[in-house]
Design a protein around this motif. Structure first.
Motif, PDB file in Angstrom:
ATOM      1  N   ALA A  56       0.416  -1.074   0.187  1.00 53.31           N
ATOM      2  CA  ALA A  56       0.098   0.129  -0.198  1.00 53.31           C
ATOM      3  C   ALA A  56       0.845   0.659   0.011  1.00 53.31           C
ATOM      4  CB  ALA A  56      -0.447   0.018   0.828  1.00 53.31           C
ATOM      5  N   ALA A  57       0.745   2.692  -0.861  1.00 54.00           N
ATOM      6  CA  ALA A  57       0.676   3.192  -0.258  1.00 54.00           C
ATOM      7  C   ALA A  57       0.090   4.930  -1.009  1.00 54.00           C
ATOM      8  CB  ALA A  57       2.233   3.112  -2.161  1.00 54.00           C
ATOM      9  N   GLY A  58       0.953   5.901  -0.812  1.00 56.59           N
ATOM     10  CA  GLY A  58       0.257   7.324  -0.693  1.00 56.59           C
ATOM     11  C   GLY A  58       0.747   8.403  -1.189  1.00 56.59           C
ATOM     12  N   ARG A  59       0.971   9.471  -1.608  1.00 54.34           N
ATOM     13  CA  ARG A  59       1.436  10.984  -2.289  1.00 54.34           C
ATOM     14  C   ARG A  59       1.612  11.357  -0.756  1.00 54.34           C
ATOM     15  NH1 ARG A  59      -0.043  14.015  -4.762  1.00 54.34           N
ATOM     16  NH2 ARG A  59       1.168  15.733  -4.761  1.00 54.34           N
ATOM     17  N   ILE A  60       2.626  11.768   0.006  1.00 55.40           N
ATOM     18  CA  ILE A  60       2.706  12.282   0.821  1.00 55.40           C
ATOM     19  C   ILE A  60       2.443  14.087   0.812  1.00 55.40           C
ATOM     20  CG2 ILE A  60       4.074  13.017   3.112  1.00 55.40           C
ATOM     21  CD1 ILE A  60       5.672  11.252   1.912  1.00 55.40           C
ATOM     22  N   VAL A  61       1.151  14.437   1.099  1.00 50.06           N
ATOM     23  CA  VAL A  61       0.378  15.443   0.763  1.00 50.06           C
ATOM     24  C   VAL A  61       0.580  16.721   2.011  1.00 50.06           C
ATOM     25  CG1 VAL A  61      -0.429  15.117  -0.771  1.00 50.06           C
ATOM     26  CG2 VAL A  61      -2.476  14.763   1.767  1.00 50.06           C
ATOM     27  N   GLU A  62       0.318  16.643   3.433  1.00 50.41           N
ATOM     28  CA  GLU A  62       0.605  16.875   4.529  1.00 50.41           C
ATOM     29  C   GLU A  62       2.071  16.271   5.589  1.00 50.41           C
ATOM     30  OE1 GLU A  62      -1.700  18.377   8.260  1.00 50.41           O
ATOM     31  OE2 GLU A  62      -2.890  17.051   6.631  1.00 50.41           O
ATOM     32  N   THR A  63       3.159  17.105   6.015  1.00 49.77           N
ATOM     33  CA  THR A  63       3.917  17.207   6.659  1.00 49.77           C
ATOM     34  C   THR A  63       4.474  17.899   8.356  1.00 49.77           C
ATOM     35  OG1 THR A  63       5.544  17.936   5.552  1.00 49.77           O
ATOM     36  CG2 THR A  63       5.962  15.894   5.313  1.00 49.77           C
ATOM     37  N   GLU A  64       4.801  17.308   9.369  1.00 49.92           N
ATOM     38  CA  GLU A  64       5.080  18.940  10.123  1.00 49.92           C
ATOM     39  C   GLU A  64       6.854  18.320  10.572  1.00 49.92           C
ATOM     40  OE1 GLU A  64       1.088  19.572  12.233  1.00 49.92           O
ATOM     41  OE2 GLU A  64       3.225  18.039  13.496  1.00 49.92           O
ATOM     42  N   ALA A  65       7.475  19.357  10.997  1.00 56.85           N
ATOM     43  CA  ALA A  65       8.803  19.125  11.100  1.00 56.85           C
ATOM     44  C   ALA A  65       8.671  19.650  12.956  1.00 56.85           C
ATOM     45  CB  ALA A  65       9.639  20.409  10.639  1.00 56.85           C
ATOM     46  N   TYR A  66       9.733  18.510  13.193  1.00 63.15           N
ATOM     47  CA  TYR A  66      10.309  18.864  14.909  1.00 63.15           C
ATOM     48  C   TYR A  66      12.156  18.502  15.281  1.00 63.15           C
ATOM     49  CZ  TYR A  66       5.830  18.021  15.726  1.00 63.15           C
ATOM     50  OH  TYR A  66       4.059  18.422  15.712  1.00 63.15           O
ATOM     51  N   ARG A  67      12.246  19.887  15.588  1.00 63.23           N
ATOM     52  CA  ARG A  67      13.788  19.424  15.753  1.00 63.23           C
ATOM     53  C   ARG A  67      14.166  20.149  17.651  1.00 63.23           C
ATOM     54  NH1 ARG A  67      15.564  24.916  12.148  1.00 63.23           N
ATOM     55  NH2 ARG A  67      14.887  25.657  14.439  1.00 63.23           N
ATOM     56  N   GLY A  68      14.289  18.844  17.820  1.00 63.11           N
ATOM     57  CA  GLY A  68      14.669  18.992  19.670  1.00 63.11           C
ATOM     58  C   GLY A  68      16.265  18.571  19.335  1.00 63.11           C
ATOM     59  N   PRO A  69      16.682  19.148  21.072  1.00 64.26           N
ATOM     60  CA  PRO A  69      15.702  19.792  21.760  1.00 64.26           C
ATOM     61  C   PRO A  69      15.286  20.566  22.249  1.00 64.26           C
ATOM     62  CG  PRO A  69      18.137  19.471  22.195  1.00 64.26           C
ATOM     63  CD  PRO A  69      17.814  19.371  20.655  1.00 64.26           C
ATOM     64  N   GLU A  70      15.570  21.974  21.480  1.00 60.85           N
ATOM     65  CA  GLU A  70      14.977  23.238  21.429  1.00 60.85           C
ATOM     66  C   GLU A  70      14.119  23.376  21.867  1.00 60.85           C
ATOM     67  OE1 GLU A  70      19.364  23.671  20.455  1.00 60.85           O
ATOM     68  OE2 GLU A  70      17.820  22.767  19.561  1.00 60.85           O
ATOM     69  N   ASP A  71      13.318  22.643  20.409  1.00 59.69           N
ATOM     70  CA  ASP A  71      12.029  22.678  20.105  1.00 59.69           C
ATOM     71  C   ASP A  71      11.033  21.956  21.050  1.00 59.69           C
ATOM     72  OD1 ASP A  71       9.278  22.716  19.131  1.00 59.69           O
ATOM     73  OD2 ASP A  71       9.961  20.903  17.478  1.00 59.69           O
ATOM     74  N   LEU A  72       9.679  22.676  21.897  1.00 64.99           N
ATOM     75  CA  LEU A  72       9.597  22.163  23.297  1.00 64.99           C
ATOM     76  C   LEU A  72       8.041  21.745  22.327  1.00 64.99           C
ATOM     77  CD1 LEU A  72       9.494  25.713  25.451  1.00 64.99           C
ATOM     78  CD2 LEU A  72      11.314  23.392  25.443  1.00 64.99           C
ATOM     79  N   ALA A  73       7.901  21.398  21.051  1.00 65.25           N
ATOM     80  CA  ALA A  73       6.780  20.530  20.445  1.00 65.25           C
ATOM     81  C   ALA A  73       7.381  18.603  20.596  1.00 65.25           C
ATOM     82  CB  ALA A  73       6.352  21.376  19.424  1.00 65.25           C
TER      83      ALA A  73
END
Length: 219
Positions: A56-73
């Motif tokens: 199964a496969a799909g085109r990626i249409v939405e992402t989010e970047a996370y950059r620890g350790p500074e990124d509190l999210a």
């Protein structure tokens, strides 16, 4: 003024299957770059997962970047290193999978350099291969956007769960294949209000006008 590229039309199953013919997984150096660069570059790429049930496969249409350790999210905020986050501290191009609300799985790809706990969350895909299989797994009709328009939904549709933790995204079982994207938009990330000012960072990327993008804005 450069021409604006249109959003690619949804692919028919036969066209989607052709993506697998002769296509090589993206190399590890694609992921060994800054999180924001990879998060944007993933839009339009094709996420493929092969299991005994099928592919199964799909085109990626939405992402989010996370950059620890500074990124509190980020789960690695403050350098938090646990059994759950350990893979984020390793080399790029491996899967970081975690549970949302104790119920649904979310799929991330470790990026940047070893020792930097950065990752890209795949938030939504446009299904292109294995729609009947994805439909059975989700209990959702193949043509409905609810099939894959969210991180937990796409994981169930693709058969991604705890077993995918630490899996090589440059391998034969799980990979990203080349693919084109339409115009790309940016916005703050979703459901990270706890992160204070970090919640306002425009680190969510999405393909404008694609109906599988999980939440507004989509334009």
């Amino acid at each position: 003024m450069p021409a604006v590229r249109p959003v690619p039309e949804p692919r028919a199953p036969s066209e989607g299957a052709a993506l697998l013919e002769g296509a090589a997984p993206l190399p590890r150096d694609f992921y060994a770059r800054p999180a924001l660069v990879v998060a944007r570059a993933c839009i339009g790429k094709v996420l493929v997962h092969t299991t005994p049930e099928g592919t199964a496969a799909g085109r990626i249409v939405e992402t989010e970047a996370y950059r620890g350790p500074e990124d509190l999210a980020a789960h690695s905020a403050g350098g938090r290193r646990t059994v759950r986050t350990e893979v984020m501290f390793g080399p790029a191009g491996y899967a970081y999978v975690f549970q949302l609300y104790g119920m649904h799985w979310a799929f991330n790809i470790v990026v940047a350099s070893e020792g930097e706990p950065h990752a890209v969350l795949i938030r939504a895909i446009e299904p292109v291969i294995g729609l009947p299989l994805m439909s059975r797994r989700r209990g959702v009709a193949p043509g409905r956007i609810e099939l894959t328009n969210g991180p937990g939904k796409l994981c169930k549709a693709l058969g991604l769960d705890r077993a995918a933790y630490g899996m090589d995204v440059c391998g034969a079982q799980l990979s990203l294949l080349p693919g084109a994207a339409g115009p790309i938009g940016r916005s703050p990330r979703i459901n990270v209000d706890y992160a204070g000012a970090w919640a306002k960072k425009p680190w969510r990327f999405y393909e404008r006008g694609n109906r599988y993008v999980s939440v507004p804005p989509r334009h």
